[in-house]
Design an enzyme around this catalytic site. Sequence first.
Site, PDB file in Angstrom:
ATOM      1  NE  ARG A  70      -2.739  50.871  52.466  1.00 62.57           N
ATOM      2  CZ  ARG A  70      -3.595  50.392  51.580  1.00 62.57           C
ATOM      3  NH1 ARG A  70      -4.194  49.244  51.781  1.00 62.57           N
ATOM      4  NH2 ARG A  70      -3.857  51.059  50.487  1.00 62.57           N
ATOM      5  CG  ASP A 111     -18.186  53.750  51.913  1.00 68.15           C
ATOM      6  OD1 ASP A 111     -18.967  53.669  50.950  1.00 68.15           O
ATOM      7  OD2 ASP A 111     -18.369  54.533  52.868  1.00 68.15           O
ATOM      8  CG  HIS A 126     -13.079  61.929  46.636  1.00 71.50           C
ATOM      9  ND1 HIS A 126     -13.521  62.486  47.803  1.00 71.50           N
ATOM     10  CD2 HIS A 126     -12.795  62.974  45.822  1.00 71.50           C
ATOM     11  CE1 HIS A 126     -13.508  63.816  47.704  1.00 71.50           C
ATOM     12  NE2 HIS A 126     -13.088  64.127  46.501  1.00 71.50           N
ATOM     13  CB  CYS A 137      -6.976  54.642  29.034  1.00 69.60           C
ATOM     14  SG  CYS A 137      -7.169  53.051  29.850  1.00 69.60           S
ATOM     15  CB  CYS A 155      -3.557  49.899  31.609  1.00 66.41           C
ATOM     16  SG  CYS A 155      -5.158  49.937  30.813  1.00 66.41           S
ATOM     17  N   GLY A 195     -24.132  64.029  55.418  1.00 61.61           N
ATOM     18  CA  GLY A 195     -22.882  63.620  56.063  1.00 61.61           C
ATOM     19  C   GLY A 195     -21.628  64.128  55.392  1.00 61.61           C
ATOM     20  CB  THR A 196     -20.426  66.058  52.818  1.00 62.27           C
ATOM     21  OG1 THR A 196     -19.255  66.777  52.428  1.00 62.27           O
ATOM     22  CG2 THR A 196     -21.654  66.746  52.280  1.00 62.27           C
ATOM     23  CB  SER A 197     -17.233  68.661  56.740  1.00 64.37           C
ATOM     24  OG  SER A 197     -16.238  68.353  55.801  1.00 64.37           O
ATOM     25  CB  ALA A 239     -27.110  59.497  57.639  1.00 60.36           C
TER      26      ALA A 239
HETATM   27  P1  NAD Z   1     -15.779  64.803  56.537  1.00 63.08           P
HETATM   28  O1  NAD Z   1     -15.043  63.783  57.348  1.00 63.08           O
HETATM   29  O2  NAD Z   1     -15.099  66.065  56.198  1.00 63.08           O
HETATM   30  O3  NAD Z   1     -17.161  65.207  57.282  1.00 63.08           O
HETATM   31  C1  NAD Z   1     -18.045  64.241  57.800  1.00 63.08           C
HETATM   32  C2  NAD Z   1     -19.383  64.915  58.096  1.00 63.08           C
HETATM   33  O4  NAD Z   1     -20.289  63.895  58.506  1.00 63.08           O
HETATM   34  C3  NAD Z   1     -19.317  65.954  59.234  1.00 63.08           C
HETATM   35  O5  NAD Z   1     -20.007  67.103  58.829  1.00 63.08           O
HETATM   36  C4  NAD Z   1     -20.018  65.231  60.391  1.00 63.08           C
HETATM   37  O6  NAD Z   1     -20.695  66.133  61.232  1.00 63.08           O
HETATM   38  C5  NAD Z   1     -20.996  64.332  59.644  1.00 63.08           C
HETATM   39  N1  NAD Z   1     -21.463  63.150  60.380  1.00 63.08           N
HETATM   40  C6  NAD Z   1     -20.872  62.459  61.382  1.00 63.08           C
HETATM   41  N2  NAD Z   1     -21.638  61.435  61.769  1.00 63.08           N
HETATM   42  C7  NAD Z   1     -22.754  61.454  60.992  1.00 63.08           C
HETATM   43  C8  NAD Z   1     -23.923  60.646  60.902  1.00 63.08           C
HETATM   44  N3  NAD Z   1     -24.110  59.573  61.698  1.00 63.08           N
HETATM   45  N4  NAD Z   1     -24.858  60.978  59.980  1.00 63.08           N
HETATM   46  C9  NAD Z   1     -24.697  62.048  59.158  1.00 63.08           C
HETATM   47  N5  NAD Z   1     -23.609  62.851  59.193  1.00 63.08           N
HETATM   48  C10 NAD Z   1     -22.651  62.560  60.094  1.00 63.08           C
HETATM   49  O7  NAD Z   1     -16.288  64.043  55.275  1.00 63.08           O
HETATM   50  P2  NAD Z   1     -16.372  64.513  53.779  1.00 63.08           P
HETATM   51  O8  NAD Z   1     -17.080  65.820  53.682  1.00 63.08           O
HETATM   52  O9  NAD Z   1     -16.929  63.360  53.041  1.00 63.08           O
HETATM   53  O10 NAD Z   1     -14.857  64.778  53.310  1.00 63.08           O
HETATM   54  C11 NAD Z   1     -13.788  63.907  53.614  1.00 63.08           C
HETATM   55  C12 NAD Z   1     -13.207  63.091  52.424  1.00 63.08           C
HETATM   56  O11 NAD Z   1     -12.629  61.915  52.980  1.00 63.08           O
HETATM   57  C13 NAD Z   1     -14.249  62.573  51.481  1.00 63.08           C
HETATM   58  O12 NAD Z   1     -14.151  63.271  50.337  1.00 63.08           O
HETATM   59  C14 NAD Z   1     -13.946  61.075  51.276  1.00 63.08           C
HETATM   60  O13 NAD Z   1     -13.320  60.861  50.034  1.00 63.08           O
HETATM   61  C15 NAD Z   1     -12.959  60.707  52.315  1.00 63.08           C
HETATM   62  N6  NAD Z   1     -13.455  59.719  53.298  1.00 63.08           N
HETATM   63  C16 NAD Z   1     -14.266  58.702  52.882  1.00 63.08           C
HETATM   64  C17 NAD Z   1     -14.738  57.776  53.803  1.00 63.08           C
HETATM   65  C18 NAD Z   1     -15.642  56.671  53.324  1.00 63.08           C
HETATM   66  O14 NAD Z   1     -15.545  56.264  52.165  1.00 63.08           O
HETATM   67  N7  NAD Z   1     -16.566  56.187  54.162  1.00 63.08           N
HETATM   68  C19 NAD Z   1     -14.395  57.896  55.154  1.00 63.08           C
HETATM   69  C20 NAD Z   1     -13.545  58.963  55.542  1.00 63.08           C
HETATM   70  C21 NAD Z   1     -13.093  59.869  54.589  1.00 63.08           C
HETATM   71 ZN    ZN Z   2      -5.088  52.238  30.342  1.00 59.06          ZN
END
Ligand code: NAD
Ligand code: ZN
Length: 262
Positions: A70, A111, A126, A137, A155, A195-197, A239
């Site tokens: 990576r 995470d 996810h 399985c 497995c 914190g989800t779009s 958040a």
């Molecule tokens: P996204 O990246 O699409 O959206 C992030 C959202 O968080 C936005 O709406 C943004 O405005 C908001 N945001 C930014 N800073 C913030 C804060 N300090 N407090 C609250 N909100 C805040 O994220 P998503 O909707 O989770 O979709 C992306 C996919 O990517 C997820 O399904 C996930 O599996 C993966 N992902 C996970 C991680 C992780 O595990 N931390 C990180 C990046 C992406």
């Molecule tokens: Zn298995």
Amino acid sequence: MKNDIEQAGKLILASKYVVGLTGAGISVESGIRPFRGPGGLWTEHGEPPMDGYQKFLADPKGYWENIAKRSGVTRDFVKALNSAKPHPAHYALAELEELGLLKCLITQNIDNLHLAAGSKKVPEIHGNHQKLRCVECYARYQREEISLETLPPHCPRCGGVIKSDTVMFGEPIPVDVLRICQQETDKADCMLSVGTSAFVYPAAGFPQEVKRKGGALVEIDPYETDLTPFCDVSIRGKAGEILPRLVDCIKTKLQHGETKSK
Ligand code: NAD
Ligand code: ZN
């Protein structure tokens, strides 16, 4: 803002079954970048190819061999995941569960920070980057439980090929975790989205389902999201700043005799 927190606190106390939904935004303050929105990985670098799972199925050995190679953005993202620690928002949600007010916390994050903060019921839609999963399985393993001497690993339970538990682009959500998320959404009369779009399905559909059957929706995000038009309360802010205040507000209400809806 103060009024929004008050109103959200009232809604949560008035509900019988509150389910949380978190996305990448809740972990930004732990040093993990989101994908979309300002500062997002894809906003900066463009979207990656969406056929990761198909490539894995075609060549699982190659997938495992390439993990060590990576580079660039991916390596930095994995490094951030490995060193991140929970922050006050993760702890506030764990406390809300401890108080009996949050019944379940569906997370899109990989995470592990909700579990690290002490939340117990956390369907990880996810997956979890610290775990491995059998594609046949669905057994989950801690990384150190599986030998990588021969690649791809298989497995111990059923002999199926093992991959990271993290759901890849193009990979179906594992049916076991999807079933739990659906059952919890069915029970919910209030969803707290943080914190989800609200762009990635099926998770983005859960709050809309709660709303459709007459439940309440509360959102915490610094920016407007696809969910905003459906929300009863949208609290604009980070958040880590809002969630501890929301929990304090709820605890004050409880101390002053406001009771949880039975
Ligand atoms: P996204 O990246 O699409 O959206 C992030 C959202 O968080 C936005 O709406 C943004 O405005 C908001 N945001 C930014 N800073 C913030 C804060 N300090 N407090 C609250 N909100 C805040 O994220 P998503 O909707 O989770 O979709 C992306 C996919 O990517 C997820 O399904 C996930 O599996 C993966 N992902 C996970 C991680 C992780 O595990 N931390 C990180 C990046 C992406
Ligand atoms: Zn298995």
